[in-house]
Design a protein around this motif. Structure first.
Motif, short mmCIF file in Angstrom:
data_model
loop_
_atom_site.label_atom_id
_atom_site.label_comp_id
_atom_site.label_asym_id
_atom_site.label_seq_id
_atom_site.Cartn_x
_atom_site.Cartn_y
_atom_site.Cartn_z
N SER A 188 0.83 -1.21 0.00
CA SER A 188 0.00 0.00 0.00
C SER A 188 0.86 1.26 0.00
O SER A 188 0.59 2.21 -0.74
CB SER A 188 -0.93 -0.01 1.22
OG SER A 188 -1.69 1.17 1.29
N LEU A 189 1.93 1.25 0.81
CA LEU A 189 2.82 2.41 0.88
C LEU A 189 3.59 2.63 -0.41
O LEU A 189 4.02 3.75 -0.71
CB LEU A 189 3.79 2.25 2.05
CG LEU A 189 3.19 2.42 3.44
CD1 LEU A 189 4.17 1.93 4.50
CD2 LEU A 189 2.81 3.88 3.69
N SER A 190 3.76 1.58 -1.20
CA SER A 190 4.54 1.71 -2.43
C SER A 190 3.90 2.70 -3.41
O SER A 190 4.59 3.30 -4.23
CB SER A 190 4.72 0.35 -3.11
OG SER A 190 3.49 -0.12 -3.64
N ALA A 191 2.59 2.88 -3.31
CA ALA A 191 1.92 3.85 -4.18
C ALA A 191 2.38 5.27 -3.88
O ALA A 191 2.36 6.14 -4.78
CB ALA A 191 0.41 3.74 -4.02
N TYR A 192 2.79 5.53 -2.65
CA TYR A 192 3.24 6.87 -2.26
C TYR A 192 4.75 7.03 -2.46
O TYR A 192 5.24 8.16 -2.48
CB TYR A 192 2.90 7.12 -0.79
CG TYR A 192 1.41 7.04 -0.51
CD1 TYR A 192 0.58 8.14 -0.74
CD2 TYR A 192 0.83 5.86 -0.03
CE1 TYR A 192 -0.78 8.06 -0.50
CE2 TYR A 192 -0.52 5.77 0.22
CZ TYR A 192 -1.32 6.88 -0.02
OH TYR A 192 -2.67 6.79 0.21
N TYR A 193 5.46 5.93 -2.58
CA TYR A 193 6.92 5.96 -2.76
C TYR A 193 7.29 5.04 -3.93
O TYR A 193 7.93 4.01 -3.75
CB TYR A 193 7.62 5.50 -1.47
CG TYR A 193 7.18 6.25 -0.24
CD1 TYR A 193 7.72 7.50 0.07
CD2 TYR A 193 6.20 5.73 0.60
CE1 TYR A 193 7.31 8.20 1.20
CE2 TYR A 193 5.79 6.42 1.73
CZ TYR A 193 6.35 7.65 2.02
OH TYR A 193 5.93 8.33 3.13
N GLY A 238 7.60 -4.91 -4.10
CA GLY A 238 8.34 -6.15 -4.29
C GLY A 238 9.29 -6.48 -3.16
O GLY A 238 9.30 -7.61 -2.66
N ASN A 239 10.06 -5.49 -2.70
CA ASN A 239 11.08 -5.78 -1.68
C ASN A 239 10.60 -5.59 -0.25
O ASN A 239 11.29 -5.97 0.69
CB ASN A 239 12.34 -4.94 -1.93
CG ASN A 239 12.07 -3.43 -1.85
OD1 ASN A 239 11.53 -2.93 -0.88
ND2 ASN A 239 12.48 -2.70 -2.89
#
Length: 239
Positions: free
Chosen positions: A170-175, A182-183
């Motif tokens: 979920s946080l990957s959308a902001y970063y 993936g990681n």
């Protein structure tokens, strides 16, 4: 996303955890036995997460394994079954800021306390994976490779891993530059390259040594006050 639990891979068929320790504790008069496991300690970004699980005495669940033995799809597929099978379960987090401010050991203790306090039951005994008691008190039993051998700890490991992985996706959308989907915040070539290009994000643990090896971004590595005191030795600065 996988919606049915896939068949066990041959390598996992004879590696099921058991209830040996739990049964011994139940027979000894400890009705509430809690399995506890952590995930995210080695990550460079995101929270440190601890799962706590109480499993039923009279029902088993097929295909339960240590979360590290399972693929991401396998963990996702079994998550709802594990969550509904447990009589009680909870997740506790220590944020990246708390990991920096407290240090990883105290952050892990904090996450464990948060998980156990939100279980809804008071543990009689707590099973933790590994040689280190990060729960504390006289009720803890340490089990080396407990995540692979104890049903309670295996359940906790899956719950903690899936919840944290979902958070990082979920946080990957902001970063988007860091590949968190993936990681999950762990070091890997793409993550390291992103840090070199972009510097740390707001969810990176800035007390970690990787901060010392980045191009100058204007952001200093965080050093806890007690760590600073250790670094300063008056003998190095004679009057």
């Amino acid at each position: 996303m996988v919606t049915t639990v896939p068949k066990l891979r041959p390598a996992l068929r004879n590696r099921a955890p058991n209830l040996k320790v739990e049964r011994e504790l139940w027979r000894a008069g400890n009705p509430v036995v809690v399995g506890v496991d952590e995930v995210g300690r080695g990550a460079w970004a995101g929270p440190l997460t601890v799962g706590a699980a109480v499993v039923p005495k009279d029902r088993r669940i097929y295909k339960l394994r240590d979360s590290k033995m399972l693929t991401e799809d396998e963990r996702e597929a079994i998550f709802d079954r594990v969550a509904s099978w447990c009589t009680h379960w909870a997740i506790g987090h220590a944020s990246h800021e708390e990991c920096d401010r407290l240090g990883m050991s105290d952050a892990q203790r904090l996450a464990a306390r948060r998980a156990i306090e939100t279980l809804g039951v008071t543990p009689d005994r707590v099973l933790v994976d590994g040689r280190w008691d990060f729960v504390g008190g006289q009720r803890t039993i340490r089990l080396v490779r407990g995540d692979a051998t104890s049903v309670s700890i295996s359940a906790a490991s899956i719950l903690a891993k899936v919840v944290r992985d979902r958070m990082m996706r979920s946080l990957s959308a902001y970063y988007p530059n860091y590949g968190f989907e993936g990681n999950k915040g762990y070091p890997c070539p793409r993550h390291k390259a992103a840090l070199q290009a972009w510097g740390p994000s707001t969810i990176h643990r800035r007390s970690w040594v990787f901060m010392d090896h980045l191009p100058w971004t204007g952001i200093h590595r965080y050093v806890r006050p007690e760590a600073q005191a250790v670094l300063f030795d008056p003998a190095d600065y004679p009057a």
